[in-house]
Motif scaffolding. Structure first.
Motif, short mmCIF file in Angstrom:
data_model
loop_
_atom_site.label_atom_id
_atom_site.label_comp_id
_atom_site.label_asym_id
_atom_site.label_seq_id
_atom_site.Cartn_x
_atom_site.Cartn_y
_atom_site.Cartn_z
N ARG A 37 -2.93 -0.73 7.20
CA ARG A 37 -2.23 -0.43 8.63
C ARG A 37 -3.13 -1.28 9.89
NH1 ARG A 37 1.67 3.10 9.52
NH2 ARG A 37 0.98 4.09 7.61
N GLN A 38 -4.41 -0.92 9.69
CA GLN A 38 -5.46 -1.43 10.54
C GLN A 38 -5.34 -3.04 10.76
OE1 GLN A 38 -6.71 0.11 13.17
NE2 GLN A 38 -5.92 2.20 12.49
N LEU A 39 -5.28 -3.45 9.40
CA LEU A 39 -5.55 -5.04 9.30
C LEU A 39 -3.99 -5.47 10.06
CD1 LEU A 39 -6.81 -5.60 5.76
CD2 LEU A 39 -7.79 -5.93 7.83
N LEU A 40 -3.01 -5.00 9.83
CA LEU A 40 -1.74 -5.24 10.71
C LEU A 40 -2.00 -5.31 12.05
CD1 LEU A 40 1.26 -5.97 10.78
CD2 LEU A 40 1.92 -3.79 10.44
N ALA A 41 -2.49 -4.24 12.47
CA ALA A 41 -2.73 -4.10 14.09
C ALA A 41 -3.68 -5.38 14.32
CB ALA A 41 -3.46 -2.86 14.24
N ALA A 42 -4.72 -5.48 13.65
CA ALA A 42 -5.78 -6.86 13.78
C ALA A 42 -4.85 -7.96 13.91
CB ALA A 42 -6.79 -6.79 12.98
N LEU A 69 -12.00 4.01 0.70
CA LEU A 69 -11.14 3.36 -0.36
C LEU A 69 -12.00 3.19 -1.61
CD1 LEU A 69 -8.63 2.23 -1.83
CD2 LEU A 69 -9.02 0.00 -0.70
N ALA A 70 -13.30 2.36 -1.19
CA ALA A 70 -14.53 2.30 -2.46
C ALA A 70 -14.79 3.48 -2.98
CB ALA A 70 -15.33 1.62 -1.71
N ARG A 71 -14.87 4.67 -2.35
CA ARG A 71 -15.48 5.94 -2.68
C ARG A 71 -14.27 6.49 -3.57
NH1 ARG A 71 -18.06 7.99 2.80
NH2 ARG A 71 -20.23 7.02 2.40
N ALA A 72 -12.83 6.48 -3.20
CA ALA A 72 -12.06 7.27 -3.92
C ALA A 72 -11.77 6.38 -5.06
CB ALA A 72 -10.65 7.22 -3.07
N GLN A 73 -12.01 5.23 -5.27
CA GLN A 73 -11.75 4.61 -6.57
C GLN A 73 -12.45 4.94 -7.75
OE1 GLN A 73 -12.20 0.48 -5.09
NE2 GLN A 73 -10.11 0.14 -5.05
N GLY A 74 -13.65 5.63 -7.29
CA GLY A 74 -14.48 6.15 -8.26
C GLY A 74 -14.36 7.73 -8.79
N ALA A 85 0.81 -1.23 0.06
CA ALA A 85 0.05 0.10 -0.05
C ALA A 85 0.88 1.26 -0.09
CB ALA A 85 -0.93 0.07 1.21
N GLN A 86 2.13 1.14 0.78
CA GLN A 86 2.88 2.35 0.86
C GLN A 86 3.37 2.69 -0.40
OE1 GLN A 86 4.95 1.11 4.45
NE2 GLN A 86 3.94 2.81 5.50
N SER A 87 3.76 1.46 -1.24
CA SER A 87 4.64 1.76 -2.39
C SER A 87 3.87 2.66 -3.61
CB SER A 87 4.89 0.41 -3.06
OG SER A 87 3.65 -0.28 -3.77
N ALA A 88 2.44 2.50 -3.24
CA ALA A 88 1.49 3.43 -4.43
C ALA A 88 2.14 4.82 -4.29
CB ALA A 88 0.19 3.19 -3.99
N TRP A 89 2.50 5.42 -3.14
CA TRP A 89 2.89 6.78 -3.06
C TRP A 89 4.21 7.11 -4.06
CZ3 TRP A 89 -0.20 10.21 -0.73
CH2 TRP A 89 -1.13 9.49 0.11
N ALA A 142 -4.22 7.00 0.52
CA ALA A 142 -4.25 7.20 2.02
C ALA A 142 -5.28 6.36 2.61
CB ALA A 142 -4.83 8.49 2.35
N ALA A 143 -6.33 5.98 1.97
CA ALA A 143 -7.25 4.78 2.64
C ALA A 143 -6.78 3.50 2.47
CB ALA A 143 -8.75 5.00 1.69
#
Length: 463
Positions: free
Chosen positions: A144-149, A298-303, A93-97, A137-138
């Motif tokens: 990040r939250q899935l890693l915390a989980a 993320l779903a909203r940003a994809q549109g 995810a971070q590589s997309a920046w 960002a999303a």
């Protein structure tokens, strides 16, 4: 070799350099974000606690059993690998920046009526997504939250394995004690049979007394044989929890009984509040809910539109004539209509968030029930410890009196056998009460998210 071909080979060599030679293996340092591998240190092990892979030379203690379970059980490797997967996905995810650098080489042979000719081309393109209205960002927040989980799930798994190791160890100790108790019952039954047989031989007893005593002895022997089988099964279960084959031979340490006085037995409301603050599975549920909420963004940003930069040099050779060039430009992508895909992606993400919220709330209620049950069971077991101690003491005295009366000729064999049966049952109830107290004590600590080696330190200290 022609100059264009030399350029083509040089560019090919540059583009084919391994990425590992130019960049670090983990530029986002995701391995440092991943949780530590499950080990005794994660369970608050006191003192040096290297991961053990073999049974100790000394008799096995509860601490040894937990150490081996945390180090060898496949579940620890599974949850650690799952956490590292999520850490790597955070790096994705971070590589997309960052910009992308792509190389392209091509060579072809063309056939035409006017003549045949060769065509070669090469290009190097730098592309960079400049603006995406929150998609990256999303995506990063979701990862990040899935890693915390995943880290919290690993913590919950460590506690579950800790509890499973303790339960298996205590059960193995209880079955060993049951074998000893059955042996004592068999010895008493043999003594009773000897007394009944002696009375019968001298004419002071009846054949029925001797037969009843023989039946009681056979029953006691059968009970002892079954107890030995259960003890072997319990050792197999313990070996399995510790990551060994069920037939692994082992010797258990002498078990030290505990006092019912314990810090865990206090106000149950305070215990529930502490559990909700500490339970790793609740932290995992909270993190999964936050990840689902980031999934909505993320779903909203994809549109939404995206703006990208692309630049790089090009080279081409056609029929021996070569040209060099380059390009730079911006690309604005505006998704006007995608067949309502974005709409349904958002709905799906919102429903996923509602699902995670419901799971979090259900777990929050379950924690209160887990603590309440474990607390009540522990209190019951604590009172049972004292009651069964009194029960065993009175049953032993009753058995001694009955045996003495029978040998003196003033008691019946039925009275003696009843007293011996009551003693055997009292001993078994005492063993079960001790097992229950040990298990429920650990279960309450696990329900509170506080199960670690500090629970064992006052009890057993590894030599």
């Amino acid at each position: 070799m022609s100059k264009p071909i030399l350029r083509l080979l040089a560019l090919s060599c540059c583009l084919s350099l391994p990425a590992a030679a130019a960049w670090p293996d983990d530029p986002f340092d995701t391995e440092a974000l991943a949780p530590l591998r499950p080990s005794p240190q994660l369970a608050a092990r006191v003192g040096e606690a290297p991961c053990a892979t073999a049974l100790p030379a000394t008799p096995l203690t509860a601490i040894d059993a937990v150490d081996l379970a945390l180090c060898n059980n496949p579940q620890t490797r599974e949850v650690w690998a799952a956490a590292r997967v999520q850490a790597a996905l955070l790096g994705v995810a971070q590589s997309a920046w960052l910009p992308n650098l792509d190389g392209r080489l091509g060579a072809s042979r063309h056939f035409a009526d006017s003549g045949d000719y060769n065509q070669r081309n090469a290009a190097l393109t730098l592309s960079w997504l400049l603006l995406d209205f929150g998609q990256r960002a999303a995506s990063t927040e979701n990862a990040r939250q899935l890693l915390a989980a995943a880290a919290a799930i690993q913590g919950a798994t460590v506690q579950n394995l800790f509890l499973a190791a303790l339960q298996s160890y205590y059960n193995a100790q209880a079955t060993r004690a049951a074998v000893a108790s059955a042996g004592e019952a068999e010895r008493s039954a043999r003594e009773s049979f000897a007394a009944a047989d002696a009375r019968y031989k001298v004419g002071a007893g009846t054949p029925a007394d001797s037969l009843q005593a023989q039946t009681a002895l056979s029953q006691a022997t059968l009970t002892r044989i079954r107890a030995e089988g259960e003890a072997r099964n319990a050792l197999g279960v313990l070996a399995n929890v510790m990551g060994f084959a069920a037939q692994q031979p082992m010797v258990l340490a002498e078990f030290q009984a505990l006092s019912p006085d314990d810090d865990l037995q206090r106000d149950v409301a305070a215990l529930i509040d502490a559990a909700r603050a500490r339970r790793p599975d609740l932290r995992a549920a909270e993190a999964q809910l936050k990840a689902a909420e980031a999934g909505i963004d993320l779903a909203r940003a994809q549109g939404r539109p995206t703006l990208s930069l692309a630049a790089g040099p090009t080279w081409q050779e056609v029929g021996g004539a070569s040209t060099n060039g380059g390009s730079i430009g911006l690309t604005l992508n505006i998704p006007f209509f995608s067949g309502f895909e974005t709409t349904y992606r958002v709905r799906s993400a919102q429903a996923q968030a509602e699902l995670r919220a419901a799971q979090r709330d259900s777990l929050n209620n379950q924690i209160a029930l887990d603590v309440w049950r474990a607390y009540q069971n522990l209190n019951t077991a604590a009172h049972s410890l004292q009651t069964t101690a009194d029960l065993v003491a009175s049953a032993e005295q009753s058995e001694r009196v009955a045996l003495g009366r029978y040998k003196a000729g003033v008691g019946t064999v039925l009275e003696l056998l009843a007293a011996q049966s009551a003693l055997a049952n009292a001993r078994l109830q005492r063993i079960q009460a001790a097992l229950d107290w040990q298990v429920f004590r650990a279960t309450l600590a696990q329900a509170m998210g506080a199960l670690d080696y500090t629970l064992l330190q006052p009890v057993e200290v590894k030599p």
